[in-house]
Design a protein around this motif. Structure first.
Motif, mmCIF file in Angstrom:
data_model
loop_
_atom_site.group_PDB
_atom_site.id
_atom_site.type_symbol
_atom_site.label_atom_id
_atom_site.label_comp_id
_atom_site.label_asym_id
_atom_site.label_seq_id
_atom_site.Cartn_x
_atom_site.Cartn_y
_atom_site.Cartn_z
ATOM 1 N N HIS A 183 -55.456 13.896 -11.574
ATOM 2 C CA HIS A 183 -54.479 13.644 -12.623
ATOM 3 C C HIS A 183 -55.137 13.059 -13.856
ATOM 4 C CE1 HIS A 183 -50.886 13.999 -10.099
ATOM 5 N NE2 HIS A 183 -51.591 13.400 -9.155
ATOM 6 N N VAL A 184 -54.449 13.203 -14.968
ATOM 7 C CA VAL A 184 -54.708 12.408 -16.156
ATOM 8 C C VAL A 184 -53.704 11.258 -16.077
ATOM 9 C CG1 VAL A 184 -54.693 12.326 -18.667
ATOM 10 C CG2 VAL A 184 -55.417 14.420 -17.490
ATOM 11 N N ASP B 172 -49.444 13.883 -16.177
ATOM 12 C CA ASP B 172 -49.410 15.338 -16.082
ATOM 13 C C ASP B 172 -48.294 15.851 -15.172
ATOM 14 O OD1 ASP B 172 -50.650 14.416 -13.791
ATOM 15 O OD2 ASP B 172 -52.473 15.584 -14.060
ATOM 16 N N ASN B 173 -48.002 15.169 -14.081
ATOM 17 C CA ASN B 173 -46.859 15.496 -13.236
ATOM 18 C C ASN B 173 -46.572 14.310 -12.324
ATOM 19 O OD1 ASN B 173 -49.242 16.209 -11.718
ATOM 20 N ND2 ASN B 173 -47.934 17.234 -10.247
ATOM 21 N N PHE C 132 -48.799 7.086 -8.054
ATOM 22 C CA PHE C 132 -48.779 6.369 -9.333
ATOM 23 C C PHE C 132 -47.344 6.229 -9.826
ATOM 24 C CE2 PHE C 132 -52.461 9.279 -9.225
ATOM 25 C CZ PHE C 132 -53.479 8.343 -9.110
ATOM 26 N N HIS C 133 -47.163 5.349 -10.796
ATOM 27 C CA HIS C 133 -45.862 5.307 -11.470
ATOM 28 C C HIS C 133 -45.696 6.610 -12.239
ATOM 29 C CE1 HIS C 133 -44.381 1.209 -10.975
ATOM 30 N NE2 HIS C 133 -45.648 0.841 -10.983
ATOM 31 N N GLY C 134 -44.462 7.012 -12.393
ATOM 32 C CA GLY C 134 -44.175 8.172 -13.215
ATOM 33 C C GLY C 134 -44.106 7.753 -14.669
ATOM 34 N N VAL C 135 -44.617 8.583 -15.543
ATOM 35 C CA VAL C 135 -44.604 8.273 -16.969
ATOM 36 C C VAL C 135 -43.164 8.136 -17.482
ATOM 37 C CG1 VAL C 135 -44.703 10.599 -17.912
ATOM 38 C CG2 VAL C 135 -45.832 8.777 -19.095
ATOM 39 N N LEU C 136 -42.220 8.793 -16.802
ATOM 40 C CA LEU C 136 -40.824 8.672 -17.226
ATOM 41 C C LEU C 136 -40.273 7.268 -16.985
ATOM 42 C CD1 LEU C 136 -39.413 12.135 -16.079
ATOM 43 C CD2 LEU C 136 -40.328 11.457 -18.306
ATOM 44 N N ASP C 137 -40.950 6.459 -16.155
ATOM 45 C CA ASP C 137 -40.560 5.057 -15.985
ATOM 46 C C ASP C 137 -40.665 4.295 -17.306
ATOM 47 O OD1 ASP C 137 -40.194 5.537 -13.284
ATOM 48 O OD2 ASP C 137 -42.120 4.650 -12.691
ATOM 49 N N LEU C 138 -41.534 4.758 -18.193
ATOM 50 C CA LEU C 138 -41.714 4.100 -19.487
ATOM 51 C C LEU C 138 -40.530 4.334 -20.418
ATOM 52 C CD1 LEU C 138 -45.470 4.932 -20.100
ATOM 53 C CD2 LEU C 138 -44.483 2.760 -19.337
ATOM 54 N N TYR D 151 -42.384 17.736 -16.950
ATOM 55 C CA TYR D 151 -43.044 16.725 -16.138
ATOM 56 C C TYR D 151 -42.527 16.771 -14.690
ATOM 57 C CZ TYR D 151 -44.720 12.170 -14.598
ATOM 58 O OH TYR D 151 -45.330 11.151 -13.902
ATOM 59 N N ALA D 152 -41.230 16.903 -14.539
ATOM 60 C CA ALA D 152 -40.614 16.875 -13.212
ATOM 61 C C ALA D 152 -40.674 18.225 -12.505
ATOM 62 C CB ALA D 152 -39.160 16.437 -13.347
ATOM 63 N N LEU D 153 -41.113 19.258 -13.182
ATOM 64 C CA LEU D 153 -41.082 20.616 -12.639
ATOM 65 C C LEU D 153 -41.973 20.800 -11.402
ATOM 66 C CD1 LEU D 153 -39.886 23.421 -13.107
ATOM 67 C CD2 LEU D 153 -41.828 23.914 -14.592
ATOM 68 N N ASN D 154 -43.154 20.218 -11.376
ATOM 69 C CA ASN D 154 -44.102 20.414 -10.262
ATOM 70 C C ASN D 154 -44.559 19.099 -9.664
ATOM 71 O OD1 ASN D 154 -44.319 23.320 -10.417
ATOM 72 N ND2 ASN D 154 -45.409 23.008 -12.348
ATOM 73 N N PRO D 155 -43.652 18.332 -9.077
ATOM 74 C CA PRO D 155 -44.084 17.042 -8.494
ATOM 75 C C PRO D 155 -44.869 17.240 -7.207
ATOM 76 C CG PRO D 155 -41.820 17.458 -7.931
ATOM 77 C CD PRO D 155 -42.239 18.575 -8.863
ATOM 78 N N HIS D 156 -45.677 16.254 -6.880
ATOM 79 C CA HIS D 156 -46.330 16.239 -5.567
ATOM 80 C C HIS D 156 -45.287 15.851 -4.525
ATOM 81 C CE1 HIS D 156 -50.283 16.845 -7.072
ATOM 82 N NE2 HIS D 156 -50.471 15.644 -7.561
ATOM 83 N N PRO D 157 -45.517 16.204 -3.268
ATOM 84 C CA PRO D 157 -44.563 15.797 -2.218
ATOM 85 C C PRO D 157 -44.591 14.295 -2.004
ATOM 86 C CG PRO D 157 -46.502 16.832 -1.260
ATOM 87 C CD PRO D 157 -46.627 16.969 -2.758
#
Length: 83
Positions: free
Chosen positions: A33-34, A48-49, A54-60, A76-82
């Protein structure tokens, strides 16, 4: 996600207004990830996704209204990890 928006001061989840540090590549169980890191609380945010490591960037967005467009949030939410 456009890295430019993280070059300005943003309010972190720790309620500090900071300039996030960009880490170009960091590994998780599902790939790399970045991420950005808060220099105050040291929390990492995947930009990146969505990734459970990690925290999600959308938490910001909670402390920075309109930081992301609807398209950026969707992408961002289109391809999340499981989880």
């Amino acid at each position: 996600m456009n890295l430019q928006k993280f070059k300005d001061r943003i309010n972190c989840i720790c309620n500090e207004s900071v300039n996030f540090e960009v880490i170009d590549e960091i590994e998780c169980d599902w790939g790399s990830h970045v991420v950005i890191q808060c220099p105050k609380c040291q929390e990492l945010f995947s930009i990146d996704n969505s990734c459970p490591a990690f925290h999600g960037v959308l938490d910001l967005e909670k402390n920075n209204f309109n930081l992301f467009s609807d398209k950026e949030k969707f992408d961002y939410a289109l391809n999340p990890h499981p989880n």
